[in-house]
Design a protein around this motif. Structure first.
Motif, short mmCIF file in Angstrom:
data_model
loop_
_atom_site.label_atom_id
_atom_site.label_comp_id
_atom_site.label_asym_id
_atom_site.label_seq_id
_atom_site.Cartn_x
_atom_site.Cartn_y
_atom_site.Cartn_z
N TYR A 1 0.82 -1.23 0.00
CA TYR A 1 0.00 0.00 0.00
C TYR A 1 0.85 1.27 0.00
CZ TYR A 1 -4.46 -2.44 0.60
OH TYR A 1 -5.56 -3.22 0.38
N LEU A 2 1.90 1.20 0.79
CA LEU A 2 2.79 2.38 0.83
C LEU A 2 3.42 2.62 -0.54
CD1 LEU A 2 4.59 1.86 4.28
CD2 LEU A 2 2.83 3.56 3.69
N LEU A 3 3.87 1.49 -1.14
CA LEU A 3 4.49 1.66 -2.45
C LEU A 3 3.47 2.13 -3.47
CD1 LEU A 3 6.96 1.36 -4.23
CD2 LEU A 3 6.36 -1.07 -4.56
N LEU A 4 2.27 1.55 -3.36
CA LEU A 4 1.22 1.98 -4.27
C LEU A 4 0.90 3.46 -4.10
CD1 LEU A 4 -0.84 1.26 -6.44
CD2 LEU A 4 -2.42 0.60 -4.58
N THR A 5 0.85 3.87 -2.84
CA THR A 5 0.58 5.31 -2.58
C THR A 5 1.69 6.18 -3.14
OG1 THR A 5 -0.60 4.72 -0.55
CG2 THR A 5 0.18 7.01 -0.77
N PHE A 6 2.95 5.72 -2.95
CA PHE A 6 4.08 6.48 -3.50
C PHE A 6 4.01 6.60 -5.00
CE2 PHE A 6 8.34 6.23 -5.37
CZ PHE A 6 8.85 7.44 -4.94
N VAL A 7 3.65 5.43 -5.62
CA VAL A 7 3.56 5.46 -7.08
C VAL A 7 2.47 6.41 -7.54
CG1 VAL A 7 3.02 4.06 -9.10
CG2 VAL A 7 4.56 3.16 -7.35
N LEU A 8 1.31 6.35 -6.84
CA LEU A 8 0.22 7.25 -7.23
C LEU A 8 0.60 8.72 -7.04
CD1 LEU A 8 -2.83 5.31 -5.75
CD2 LEU A 8 -2.19 5.55 -8.16
N LEU A 9 1.24 8.96 -5.87
CA LEU A 9 1.67 10.35 -5.62
C LEU A 9 2.72 10.80 -6.63
CD1 LEU A 9 1.86 10.39 -1.71
CD2 LEU A 9 0.13 11.45 -3.17
N SER A 10 3.62 9.84 -6.98
CA SER A 10 4.65 10.21 -7.98
C SER A 10 4.02 10.53 -9.31
CB SER A 10 5.64 9.04 -8.13
OG SER A 10 6.33 8.81 -6.93
N GLY A 11 3.02 9.70 -9.70
CA GLY A 11 2.35 9.99 -10.97
C GLY A 11 1.62 11.31 -10.95
N MET A 12 0.90 11.52 -9.82
CA MET A 12 0.20 12.81 -9.71
C MET A 12 1.20 13.96 -9.70
SD MET A 12 -2.71 11.84 -6.90
CE MET A 12 -3.26 13.52 -6.87
N SER A 13 2.31 13.78 -8.97
CA SER A 13 3.34 14.83 -8.93
C SER A 13 3.90 15.11 -10.32
CB SER A 13 4.44 14.42 -7.96
OG SER A 13 5.48 15.38 -7.97
N PHE A 14 4.06 13.98 -11.08
CA PHE A 14 4.60 14.15 -12.43
C PHE A 14 3.67 15.00 -13.29
CE2 PHE A 14 4.66 12.58 -16.82
CZ PHE A 14 5.96 12.91 -17.17
N PHE A 15 2.36 14.64 -13.25
CA PHE A 15 1.41 15.40 -14.06
C PHE A 15 1.26 16.84 -13.57
CE2 PHE A 15 0.01 11.01 -15.01
CZ PHE A 15 0.09 11.06 -16.38
N VAL A 16 1.21 16.98 -12.23
CA VAL A 16 1.10 18.36 -11.68
C VAL A 16 2.33 19.17 -12.04
CG1 VAL A 16 1.00 19.71 -9.56
CG2 VAL A 16 -0.46 17.70 -9.84
N SER A 17 3.50 18.52 -11.95
CA SER A 17 4.75 19.24 -12.27
C SER A 17 4.77 19.68 -13.73
CB SER A 17 5.96 18.35 -11.96
OG SER A 17 6.02 18.05 -10.60
N ASN A 18 4.32 18.71 -14.62
CA ASN A 18 4.27 19.08 -16.03
C ASN A 18 3.30 20.24 -16.27
OD1 ASN A 18 6.15 17.22 -16.89
ND2 ASN A 18 4.64 15.61 -17.34
N TRP A 19 2.14 20.17 -15.57
CA TRP A 19 1.16 21.27 -15.75
C TRP A 19 1.73 22.60 -15.24
CZ3 TRP A 19 -1.51 24.20 -12.02
CH2 TRP A 19 -2.53 25.00 -12.55
N LEU A 20 2.38 22.52 -14.05
CA LEU A 20 3.00 23.73 -13.50
C LEU A 20 4.12 24.24 -14.40
CD1 LEU A 20 3.11 22.88 -9.68
CD2 LEU A 20 1.59 24.50 -10.83
N LEU A 21 4.89 23.30 -14.98
CA LEU A 21 5.98 23.71 -15.86
C LEU A 21 5.44 24.42 -17.10
CD1 LEU A 21 8.99 23.66 -16.48
CD2 LEU A 21 8.66 21.42 -17.58
N VAL A 22 4.37 23.81 -17.67
CA VAL A 22 3.78 24.46 -18.85
C VAL A 22 3.23 25.83 -18.50
CG1 VAL A 22 1.92 24.30 -20.56
CG2 VAL A 22 3.28 22.26 -20.00
N LYS A 23 2.52 25.88 -17.37
CA LYS A 23 1.95 27.19 -16.95
C LYS A 23 3.05 28.20 -16.65
CE LYS A 23 -1.53 29.13 -13.89
NZ LYS A 23 -0.79 30.35 -13.64
N THR A 24 4.11 27.73 -15.98
CA THR A 24 5.23 28.64 -15.67
C THR A 24 5.89 29.14 -16.96
OG1 THR A 24 5.63 27.44 -13.60
CG2 THR A 24 7.41 28.85 -14.44
N HIS A 25 6.01 28.21 -17.91
CA HIS A 25 6.60 28.61 -19.20
C HIS A 25 5.74 29.68 -19.86
CE1 HIS A 25 7.35 28.30 -23.56
NE2 HIS A 25 8.63 28.14 -23.18
#
Length: 329
Positions: free
Chosen positions: A45-69
């Motif tokens: 569960y912890l690993l699954l949570t980490f993976v989900l958070l990592s995926g969400m972080s990846f998409f959020v980071s990409n969205w923030l990067l695009v918006k920042t750009h």
């Protein structure tokens, strides 16, 4: 039985996370093959949570990067616009500075011009006061501007110059001396006391004789029986006449107009005369007058004639041409 499957790509491999009968199975797939890793449920569960958070972080980071750009692009565009506006304002400021310098130079020129005009006005005022004194006008009349004083002086000067050209004045010849003046005398030829109606100017034969005022030639030639010999009679304005007698030669013809200072004859010794000279007379309405005051009359003593020559009714003339501000004397 699998409950949840997560497939993701990270770098150069795929990984899949499956929840199977309370166990977490992590399957890694690379180009070298696949490998499964079984994890405990909690850890799973912890690993699954980490993976989900990592995926969400990846998409959020990409969205923030695009918006920042995009924000950076907008900021860069705004910066460029501000820079252009700054350059425009800087150029406008330089233009204003240049215009202020030109305005300052113009103000300096205007100040110098004003000082020059003030100095000229002072010189004009001094000259005007001198002219007013010469013309017999009141100096600096109360309530009159400089322009009004100039106009008054101009009108007075015109009137005086007109009268000085219309009424005989000044000497008619450049003579050595005056032999005989106006009045009773012993006639040099007749040897009796007779009235001498003019003045005799001693001068060599051929000396130029000049008209003492504007006029028309009433007579020019030899006058028989008069004793004048060669004679010129000029008619002037306001009833005045002048006589030029004992001439050697007459240079004007009857009926022609002459101006003041024009040569009209040459002096001589014709007629009843004992020597070369010019006999000069001034008459008003055929009445002889003493030429003395007329010889000395001019702009500087303009009013003197009107008090010295009482035979002329100057009052009626002053009604036409004011001889001074208070009328004729």
């Amino acid at each position: 039985m699998e409950v949840l499957v997560v497939i993701a790509y990270s770098g150069s491999f795929f990984y899949r996370v499956s929840l199977l009968r309370r166990k977490l199975v992590l399957t890694l797939t690379t180009r070298h093959g696949s490998r499964q890793i079984f994890l405990h449920q909690l850890l799973a569960y912890l690993l699954l949570t980490f993976v989900l958070l990592s995926g969400m972080s990846f998409f959020v980071s990409n969205w923030l990067l695009v918006k920042t750009h995009d924000d950076l692009t907008d900021l860069e565009r705004d910066h460029q616009d501000l820079n252009e506006q700054y350059q425009l304002l800087l150029g406008t400021q330089q233009l204003y500075i240049s215009e202020l310098d030109e305005l300052g130079s113009s103000l300096s020129d205007l100040s110098a011009e004003r000082a020059r005009l003030v100095e000229e006005n002072q010189e004009i005022g001094a000259t005007l006061s001198t002219l007013e004194t010469r013309l017999g006008l009141l100096q600096e009349p109360v309530g009159m501007s400089l322009e009004e004083r100039l106009e008054l002086t101009r009108m007075a000067a015109r009137q005086r110059l007109f009268l000085l050209h219309s009424i005989p004045n000044g000497v008619p010849i450049s003579a050595e001396r005056i032999n005989d003046s106006y009045g009773m005398r012993m006639h040099p030829v007749l040897k009796t006391r007779k009235m001498h109606n003019g003045m005799d100017f001693k001068a060599d034969r051929g000396t130029p004789v000049y008209a003492t005022a504007d006029g028309v030639v009433e007579y020019g030639g030899y006058r028989k029986g008069s004793g004048f010999g060669n004679l010129v009679v000029l008619q002037h304005n306001f009833g005045f006449k002048t006589y030029y007698a004992h001439l050697q030669k007459v240079l004007v013809k009857s009926g022609t107009f002459v101006h003041k200072g024009q040569q009209i004859a040459l002096s001589g010794n014709s007629g009843r005369s004992t020597g070369a000279h010019l006999h000069y007379e001034v008459r008003f309405m055929y009445r002889p007058l003493n030429p003395g005051p007329f010889l000395q009359w001019g702009l500087d003593n303009f009013n003197a004639l009107f008090s010295e020559v009482e035979e002329v009714p100057w009052e009626s003339l002053s009604a036409m041409y004011p001889l001074n501000q208070s009328g004729a004397q």
